[in-house]
Design a protein around this motif. Structure first.
Motif, PDB file in Angstrom:
ATOM      1  N   LYS A   1       4.182   4.181  -8.094  1.00  0.00           N
ATOM      2  CA  LYS A   1       5.618   4.124  -7.842  1.00  0.00           C
ATOM      3  C   LYS A   1       6.208   5.534  -7.794  1.00  0.00           C
ATOM      4  CE  LYS A   1       9.885   1.891  -9.414  1.00  0.00           C
ATOM      5  NZ  LYS A   1      10.510   1.021 -10.441  1.00  0.00           N
ATOM      6  N   GLY A   2       5.730   6.412  -8.678  1.00  0.00           N
ATOM      7  CA  GLY A   2       6.206   7.789  -8.685  1.00  0.00           C
ATOM      8  C   GLY A   2       5.838   8.522  -7.406  1.00  0.00           C
ATOM      9  N   ILE A   3       4.643   8.258  -6.878  1.00  0.00           N
ATOM     10  CA  ILE A   3       4.231   8.870  -5.618  1.00  0.00           C
ATOM     11  C   ILE A   3       5.102   8.354  -4.478  1.00  0.00           C
ATOM     12  CG2 ILE A   3       2.375   8.962  -3.906  1.00  0.00           C
ATOM     13  CD1 ILE A   3       0.391   9.116  -6.238  1.00  0.00           C
ATOM     14  N   GLU A   4       5.341   7.053  -4.452  1.00  0.00           N
ATOM     15  CA  GLU A   4       6.183   6.471  -3.402  1.00  0.00           C
ATOM     16  C   GLU A   4       7.579   7.079  -3.406  1.00  0.00           C
ATOM     17  OE1 GLU A   4       5.138   2.042  -2.137  1.00  0.00           O
ATOM     18  OE2 GLU A   4       5.650   2.169  -4.263  1.00  0.00           O
ATOM     19  N   GLU A   5       8.112   7.308  -4.596  1.00  0.00           N
ATOM     20  CA  GLU A   5       9.474   7.823  -4.739  1.00  0.00           C
ATOM     21  C   GLU A   5       9.515   9.346  -4.822  1.00  0.00           C
ATOM     22  OE1 GLU A   5      10.993   5.799  -8.175  1.00  0.00           O
ATOM     23  OE2 GLU A   5      11.016   3.839  -7.181  1.00  0.00           O
ATOM     24  N   GLU A   6       8.358   9.981  -4.747  1.00  0.00           N
ATOM     25  CA  GLU A   6       8.246  11.445  -4.827  1.00  0.00           C
ATOM     26  C   GLU A   6       8.944  11.987  -6.068  1.00  0.00           C
ATOM     27  OE1 GLU A   6       6.216  13.012  -3.218  1.00  0.00           O
ATOM     28  OE2 GLU A   6       5.963  12.197  -1.206  1.00  0.00           O
ATOM     29  N   ARG A   7       8.666  11.359  -7.224  1.00  0.00           N
ATOM     30  CA  ARG A   7       9.251  11.788  -8.493  1.00  0.00           C
ATOM     31  C   ARG A   7       8.267  12.654  -9.269  1.00  0.00           C
ATOM     32  NH1 ARG A   7       9.424   8.171 -11.821  1.00  0.00           N
ATOM     33  NH2 ARG A   7       8.928   6.274 -10.682  1.00  0.00           N
ATOM     34  N   PHE A   8       8.757  13.744  -9.800  1.00  0.00           N
ATOM     35  CA  PHE A   8       7.930  14.617 -10.635  1.00  0.00           C
ATOM     36  C   PHE A   8       7.550  13.928 -11.934  1.00  0.00           C
ATOM     37  CE2 PHE A   8       7.960  17.565 -14.276  1.00  0.00           C
ATOM     38  CZ  PHE A   8       6.784  18.262 -14.008  1.00  0.00           C
ATOM     39  N   LEU A   9       8.544  13.436 -12.649  1.00  0.00           N
ATOM     40  CA  LEU A   9       8.311  12.875 -13.977  1.00  0.00           C
ATOM     41  C   LEU A   9       8.033  11.376 -13.872  1.00  0.00           C
ATOM     42  CD1 LEU A   9       8.193  13.466 -16.984  1.00  0.00           C
ATOM     43  CD2 LEU A   9      10.675  13.129 -17.105  1.00  0.00           C
ATOM     44  N   VAL A  10       6.848  10.972 -14.307  1.00  0.00           N
ATOM     45  CA  VAL A  10       6.425   9.572 -14.246  1.00  0.00           C
ATOM     46  C   VAL A  10       6.385   9.044 -15.677  1.00  0.00           C
ATOM     47  CG1 VAL A  10       4.567   7.991 -13.606  1.00  0.00           C
ATOM     48  CG2 VAL A  10       5.088   9.967 -12.153  1.00  0.00           C
ATOM     49  N   LEU A  11       7.204   8.039 -15.965  1.00  0.00           N
ATOM     50  CA  LEU A  11       7.347   7.518 -17.324  1.00  0.00           C
ATOM     51  C   LEU A  11       6.934   6.048 -17.380  1.00  0.00           C
ATOM     52  CD1 LEU A  11      10.786   9.098 -18.335  1.00  0.00           C
ATOM     53  CD2 LEU A  11       8.484   9.932 -18.880  1.00  0.00           C
TER      54      LEU A  11
ATOM     55  N   HIS B   1       3.140  15.695  -9.975  1.00  0.00           N
ATOM     56  CA  HIS B   1       3.594  14.583 -10.806  1.00  0.00           C
ATOM     57  C   HIS B   1       3.070  14.781 -12.226  1.00  0.00           C
ATOM     58  CE1 HIS B   1       4.578  12.402  -7.078  1.00  0.00           C
ATOM     59  NE2 HIS B   1       3.409  12.843  -6.640  1.00  0.00           N
ATOM     60  N   ALA B   2       3.931  14.604 -13.225  1.00  0.00           N
ATOM     61  CA  ALA B   2       3.540  14.665 -14.629  1.00  0.00           C
ATOM     62  C   ALA B   2       3.692  13.269 -15.222  1.00  0.00           C
ATOM     63  CB  ALA B   2       4.417  15.659 -15.385  1.00  0.00           C
ATOM     64  N   ILE B   3       2.558  12.667 -15.603  1.00  0.00           N
ATOM     65  CA  ILE B   3       2.580  11.330 -16.192  1.00  0.00           C
ATOM     66  C   ILE B   3       2.706  11.474 -17.701  1.00  0.00           C
ATOM     67  CG2 ILE B   3       1.456   9.080 -16.263  1.00  0.00           C
ATOM     68  CD1 ILE B   3      -0.448  10.047 -14.088  1.00  0.00           C
ATOM     69  N   CYS B   4       3.724  10.828 -18.284  1.00  0.00           N
ATOM     70  CA  CYS B   4       3.987  11.004 -19.719  1.00  0.00           C
ATOM     71  C   CYS B   4       4.142   9.667 -20.436  1.00  0.00           C
ATOM     72  CB  CYS B   4       5.244  11.852 -19.911  1.00  0.00           C
ATOM     73  SG  CYS B   4       5.113  13.530 -19.264  1.00  0.00           S
ATOM     74  N   PRO B   5       3.036   8.936 -20.609  1.00  0.00           N
ATOM     75  CA  PRO B   5       3.119   7.669 -21.348  1.00  0.00           C
ATOM     76  C   PRO B   5       3.130   7.901 -22.852  1.00  0.00           C
ATOM     77  CG  PRO B   5       0.861   8.073 -20.719  1.00  0.00           C
ATOM     78  CD  PRO B   5       1.671   9.219 -20.155  1.00  0.00           C
ATOM     79  N   GLN B   6       3.578   6.882 -23.585  1.00  0.00           N
ATOM     80  CA  GLN B   6       3.369   6.860 -25.034  1.00  0.00           C
ATOM     81  C   GLN B   6       1.990   6.235 -25.266  1.00  0.00           C
ATOM     82  OE1 GLN B   6       7.254   6.719 -27.568  1.00  0.00           O
ATOM     83  NE2 GLN B   6       7.397   5.001 -26.130  1.00  0.00           N
ATOM     84  N   GLY B   7       1.880   5.248 -26.120  1.00  0.00           N
ATOM     85  CA  GLY B   7       0.579   4.681 -26.420  1.00  0.00           C
ATOM     86  C   GLY B   7      -0.012   3.909 -25.251  1.00  0.00           C
ATOM     87  N   VAL B   8      -1.277   4.144 -24.975  1.00  0.00           N
ATOM     88  CA  VAL B   8      -2.027   3.408 -23.955  1.00  0.00           C
ATOM     89  C   VAL B   8      -3.309   2.919 -24.628  1.00  0.00           C
ATOM     90  CG1 VAL B   8      -3.083   3.474 -21.673  1.00  0.00           C
ATOM     91  CG2 VAL B   8      -1.066   4.892 -22.160  1.00  0.00           C
TER      92      VAL B   8
ATOM     93  N   MET C   1       0.842  -1.202   0.000  1.00  0.00           N
ATOM     94  CA  MET C   1       0.000   0.000   0.000  1.00  0.00           C
ATOM     95  C   MET C   1       0.876   1.252   0.000  1.00  0.00           C
ATOM     96  SD  MET C   1      -3.154  -1.176   0.093  1.00  0.00           S
ATOM     97  CE  MET C   1      -4.283  -0.001   0.829  1.00  0.00           C
ATOM     98  N   VAL C   2       0.407   2.273  -0.704  1.00  0.00           N
ATOM     99  CA  VAL C   2       1.138   3.529  -0.787  1.00  0.00           C
ATOM    100  C   VAL C   2       0.653   4.430   0.349  1.00  0.00           C
ATOM    101  CG1 VAL C   2       1.688   5.518  -2.229  1.00  0.00           C
ATOM    102  CG2 VAL C   2       1.348   3.262  -3.283  1.00  0.00           C
ATOM    103  N   GLU C   3       1.524   4.699   1.298  1.00  0.00           N
ATOM    104  CA  GLU C   3       1.137   5.414   2.511  1.00  0.00           C
ATOM    105  C   GLU C   3       0.523   6.774   2.215  1.00  0.00           C
ATOM    106  OE1 GLU C   3       3.127   6.923   6.734  1.00  0.00           O
ATOM    107  OE2 GLU C   3       4.272   5.657   5.360  1.00  0.00           O
ATOM    108  N   ALA C   4       1.075   7.508   1.252  1.00  0.00           N
ATOM    109  CA  ALA C   4       0.590   8.854   0.960  1.00  0.00           C
ATOM    110  C   ALA C   4      -0.819   8.860   0.392  1.00  0.00           C
ATOM    111  CB  ALA C   4       1.540   9.541  -0.022  1.00  0.00           C
ATOM    112  N   VAL C   5      -1.295   7.702  -0.047  1.00  0.00           N
ATOM    113  CA  VAL C   5      -2.605   7.607  -0.692  1.00  0.00           C
ATOM    114  C   VAL C   5      -3.694   7.143   0.274  1.00  0.00           C
ATOM    115  CG1 VAL C   5      -3.887   6.352  -2.485  1.00  0.00           C
ATOM    116  CG2 VAL C   5      -1.601   7.245  -2.980  1.00  0.00           C
ATOM    117  N   GLN C   6      -3.323   6.355   1.265  1.00  0.00           N
ATOM    118  CA  GLN C   6      -4.316   5.774   2.174  1.00  0.00           C
ATOM    119  C   GLN C   6      -5.118   6.861   2.891  1.00  0.00           C
ATOM    120  OE1 GLN C   6      -2.677   2.648   4.750  1.00  0.00           O
ATOM    121  NE2 GLN C   6      -1.038   2.351   3.256  1.00  0.00           N
TER     122      GLN C   6
END
Length: 254
Positions: A210-220, A171-178, A1-6
């Motif tokens: 995972k990006g929230i857990e690691e406190e990362r701005f850029l989520v790829l 956080h900025a989520i930047c996927p290619q094709g979904v 579980m992601v603590e920051a989300v609970q």
């Protein structure tokens, strides 16, 4: 579980399907209290009923107040996910450009305007922007989408550098094709560029957690995008030539 989300009060716009629905489901599974927003009231209700969330349908640009009320007065995490995949060139109609700007950029600005004062007073909050790799790179055949997604990324970046010392996470989520309806609507350009490496929406939700857990701005969700982004910055002419070759291939129908 992601603590920051609970236990967090979470709003996800454009959550009637695709990436938004996947984010809403994952936040609910992590123990968050979720508001599902979508222009389509029936789709919003279906997702909300499925995960035990609250449906607040309507325009993403004006949802903050109603969502805050639905969550008992506090929004902890706001996911600016609603978007339009406007194709076309510089000759796309003014209405196409205006809609892309309004949904892909200004809806984020309006949400931040409504949320930031309260977050600053509380000393914390989390803004999640679904951008797209097109916001870091570009997308052939889709000038309005590419340009406005660059704007969405720039705004998320600005929020982060302006408020991170005051407890606001971005956080900025930047996927290619979904594999979503939006990808299906990209036609032959999407078939050429995006479909070969397309992922499921759940993979985007995994990457965000995972990006929230690691406190990362850029989520790829597609890690290879980092290399493309570096190549674009380090050797722009070489990168543009490569992209032009892809453009020519698309024009030739190969």
């Amino acid at each position: 579980m992601v603590e920051a989300v609970q236990g967090a009060g979470v709003v996800v716009t454009g959550a009637g399907g695709g990436i938004g629905a996947a984010l809403a489901r994952r936040f609910a599974a992590e123990g968050a209290r979720v508001v599902v927003n979508d222009l389509d009231a029936d789709r919003a209700k279906a997702v909300a009923d499925e995960i035990g969330a609250i449906a607040v349908p309507g325009d993403a640009s004006a949802v903050v107040g109603a969502a805050r009320d639905a969550l008992g007065g506090t929004v902890d995490i706001y996911c600016a996910n609603a978007g339009v995949g406007s194709g076309g060139s510089e000759a796309a109609g003014e209405d196409v450009w205006a809609l892309a700007w309004d949904v892909n950029v200004m809806a984020h600005v309006r949400a931040a305007e409504a949320l930031i004062p309260g977050w600053l007073e509380r000393g914390g909050g989390r803004f999640v922007s679904t951008v797209s790799a097109a916001g870091l790179l570009t997308m052939i055949g889709a000038a309005p989408y590419s340009v406005t997604k660059h704007g969405a990324y720039a705004f998320a970046e600005w929020l982060s550098l302006t408020y991170r010392h005051r407890g606001i996470k971005v956080h900025a989520i930047c996927p290619q094709g979904v594999r979503t309806d939006m990808l299906a609507a990209t036609g032959s350009a999407g078939d050429l560029v995006l479909q070969p490496t397309a992922i499921e929406p759940d993979a985007v939700a995994d990457a965000l957690m995972k990006g929230i857990e690691e406190e990362r701005f850029l989520v790829l969700p597609h890690p290879e995008v980092a290399g493309y982004y570096q190549a674009r910055a380090g050797e722009p002419d070489r990168w543009l030539t490569t992209m032009n070759h892809i453009q020519q291939k698309w024009e030739a129908g190969e």
